[in-house]
Structures are given as C-alpha cells and as structure tokens.
Design a protein around this motif. Structure first.
Motif, PDB file in Angstrom:
ATOM      1  N   THR A 255      38.899   6.356  59.644  1.00  0.00           N
ATOM      2  CA  THR A 255      38.553   7.370  60.061  1.00  0.00           C
ATOM      3  C   THR A 255      37.063   7.610  60.595  1.00  0.00           C
ATOM      4  OG1 THR A 255      40.675   7.814  58.880  1.00  0.00           O
ATOM      5  CG2 THR A 255      39.384   9.774  60.152  1.00  0.00           C
ATOM      6  N   LEU A 256      36.373   7.461  60.027  1.00  0.00           N
ATOM      7  CA  LEU A 256      35.007   8.463  59.434  1.00  0.00           C
ATOM      8  C   LEU A 256      34.163   7.023  60.926  1.00  0.00           C
ATOM      9  CD1 LEU A 256      34.117   9.600  56.155  1.00  0.00           C
ATOM     10  CD2 LEU A 256      34.427  10.872  58.490  1.00  0.00           C
ATOM     11  N   SER A 257      34.555   6.211  60.748  1.00  0.00           N
ATOM     12  CA  SER A 257      34.086   4.683  61.489  1.00  0.00           C
ATOM     13  C   SER A 257      34.242   5.102  63.309  1.00  0.00           C
ATOM     14  CB  SER A 257      34.505   3.645  60.651  1.00  0.00           C
ATOM     15  OG  SER A 257      33.217   2.860  61.435  1.00  0.00           O
ATOM     16  N   LEU A 258      35.591   5.007  63.249  1.00  0.00           N
ATOM     17  CA  LEU A 258      35.590   5.601  64.372  1.00  0.00           C
ATOM     18  C   LEU A 258      35.942   6.598  64.962  1.00  0.00           C
ATOM     19  CD1 LEU A 258      39.763   3.782  63.492  1.00  0.00           C
ATOM     20  CD2 LEU A 258      38.120   2.754  64.394  1.00  0.00           C
ATOM     21  N   GLU A 259      35.960   7.281  64.059  1.00  0.00           N
ATOM     22  CA  GLU A 259      35.650   8.832  64.771  1.00  0.00           C
ATOM     23  C   GLU A 259      33.644   8.937  65.504  1.00  0.00           C
ATOM     24  OE1 GLU A 259      37.980  10.850  66.308  1.00  0.00           O
ATOM     25  OE2 GLU A 259      39.431  10.391  65.554  1.00  0.00           O
ATOM     26  N   THR A 260      33.503   7.716  64.881  1.00  0.00           N
ATOM     27  CA  THR A 260      31.566   8.221  64.638  1.00  0.00           C
ATOM     28  C   THR A 260      31.721   6.917  66.108  1.00  0.00           C
ATOM     29  OG1 THR A 260      31.481   8.423  63.019  1.00  0.00           O
ATOM     30  CG2 THR A 260      29.522   7.504  63.955  1.00  0.00           C
ATOM     31  N   ALA A 261      32.226   6.325  66.386  1.00  0.00           N
ATOM     32  CA  ALA A 261      32.061   5.376  67.354  1.00  0.00           C
ATOM     33  C   ALA A 261      32.510   5.902  68.429  1.00  0.00           C
ATOM     34  CB  ALA A 261      32.974   3.625  67.288  1.00  0.00           C
TER      35      ALA A 261
ATOM     36  N   GLU B 123      36.657  16.378  66.416  1.00  0.00           N
ATOM     37  CA  GLU B 123      37.523  15.132  66.515  1.00  0.00           C
ATOM     38  C   GLU B 123      36.411  14.731  64.704  1.00  0.00           C
ATOM     39  OE1 GLU B 123      39.235  12.590  68.815  1.00  0.00           O
ATOM     40  OE2 GLU B 123      40.224  14.132  69.850  1.00  0.00           O
ATOM     41  N   LEU B 124      35.159  14.484  64.994  1.00  0.00           N
ATOM     42  CA  LEU B 124      34.694  13.946  63.746  1.00  0.00           C
ATOM     43  C   LEU B 124      34.480  14.573  62.974  1.00  0.00           C
ATOM     44  CD1 LEU B 124      32.686  11.799  61.987  1.00  0.00           C
ATOM     45  CD2 LEU B 124      31.030  12.513  64.542  1.00  0.00           C
ATOM     46  N   LYS B 125      33.877  15.947  63.437  1.00  0.00           N
ATOM     47  CA  LYS B 125      33.473  16.807  62.941  1.00  0.00           C
ATOM     48  C   LYS B 125      35.103  17.405  61.417  1.00  0.00           C
ATOM     49  CE  LYS B 125      32.465  21.948  61.915  1.00  0.00           C
ATOM     50  NZ  LYS B 125      33.725  22.351  61.165  1.00  0.00           N
ATOM     51  N   ARG B 126      36.523  16.929  62.169  1.00  0.00           N
ATOM     52  CA  ARG B 126      37.342  17.274  61.332  1.00  0.00           C
ATOM     53  C   ARG B 126      38.038  16.335  60.299  1.00  0.00           C
ATOM     54  NH1 ARG B 126      43.297  17.824  64.514  1.00  0.00           N
ATOM     55  NH2 ARG B 126      42.434  16.011  65.160  1.00  0.00           N
ATOM     56  N   ALA B 127      37.599  14.644  60.808  1.00  0.00           N
ATOM     57  CA  ALA B 127      37.275  13.646  59.824  1.00  0.00           C
ATOM     58  C   ALA B 127      36.648  13.883  58.713  1.00  0.00           C
ATOM     59  CB  ALA B 127      37.044  12.392  60.841  1.00  0.00           C
ATOM     60  N   VAL B 128      35.162  14.294  58.946  1.00  0.00           N
ATOM     61  CA  VAL B 128      34.430  14.529  58.050  1.00  0.00           C
ATOM     62  C   VAL B 128      34.700  15.792  57.091  1.00  0.00           C
ATOM     63  CG1 VAL B 128      31.638  15.523  57.959  1.00  0.00           C
ATOM     64  CG2 VAL B 128      32.229  13.881  59.535  1.00  0.00           C
TER      65      VAL B 128
END
Length: 155
Positions: free
Chosen positions: A102-108, A139-144
């Motif tokens: 999830t982190l990888s996908l959101e970062t991408a 969205e990335l912040k939520r995953a982090v």
C-alpha cells in the motif's frame, strides 16, 4: 484585520476538498451531515469565502478515515495531531507485507501525479494538478499513519 494568510486559507480549502474526496465525495457525504452538496462544495471552493463548520469538518474527517482538515488547522496553529493508541481498544499486530505494498502504491501515485503535472504546465501548477497531487499526498499520509499505528500497536 484577519491574521490568517491567503495561502493558509487556500490550504484549509484544499484540506477540506481532500477530506471530501477521501471520504467518498460530496454526493455521498451529504447523507451523513446536516449540509447539502451546494454548501459542501462552497466549503472546498477557493472562490467562496465560506469555510466548513467544525462539526461538519469532524464528520468529514471521520468519513475520510484521517483528520485531514483538523490536521491542517492544527498545523496553522503550530501544533501536530497524533493518534491516540489505547491498548485495550486495538488488537496488536505486526506491520504486514500488505502495508508495504500500500505504501509503495500510494508513493507511486504521488510521484506519477507530480510527474504528469509538470508535463502539462511549466512553472506553476494548474488547479486540477494541484488538487490531484493534494489528494494523492493525503492518501499516502493515511497509509503512512496506518503503518505507524501498526508499529505502535505491537505488544
């Protein structure tokens, strides 16, 4: 005279819009609050002077799954919000491979949004690009935040 800078007002508007998007959009959110779509739209619009009432902001952030609006307000006041972790409320678990994916996908998604915006406009970002990048960053912040919470829940 107001002490809030124009850029801070725009940041609040952007956080409001991001919260709405993360929560499923304006049309679905209107059923969970006392406000209709027209007013919700004004709260996120940079072209309107109305700001989201605090009770509606809390409902929006609950629906978004993260305190997007409230974090921006806290940041402007010089504070940072942190999740409350209660051992008796949360099942301890390890960080999983799924969290990493999830982190990888959101970062991408963030990188892609930034890259595509620079392909369209040189210099300043257009409004659509700015909104997309903001949404992807939230969205990335939520995953982090979810990954950090998983790490802190381990017994």
């Amino acid at each position: 005279m107001r002490t809030i800078l124009e850029q801070d007002l725009f940041a609040l508007k952007g956080a409001t819009e991001a919260s709405f998007v993360l929560g499923g959009g304006l049309t679905s959110f209107q059923h969970f609050t006392r406000v209709g779509v027209a007013n919700l739209s004004k709260y996120a619009s940079r072209n309107d002077d109305q700001f989201i009432p605090i009770d509606v902001a809390i409902e929006a952030d609950k629906r978004a799954g993260a305190p997007v609006i409230l974090c921006e307000a806290a940041r402007q006041l010089g504070f940072r919000l942190e999740p409350m972790i209660e051992a008796d409320q949360v099942e301890p678990h390890e960080l999983t491979d799924a969290d990493g994916v999830t982190l990888s996908l959101e970062t991408a998604d963030v990188v892609r949004a930034i890259h595509e915006s620079h392909g369209k406009v040189k210099g300043r970002l257009d409004e659509l690009s700015r909104k997309r990048i903001s949404r992807e960053l939230h969205e990335l912040k939520r995953a982090v935040d979810n990954a950090i919470a998983a790490m802190s829940r381990v017994a």
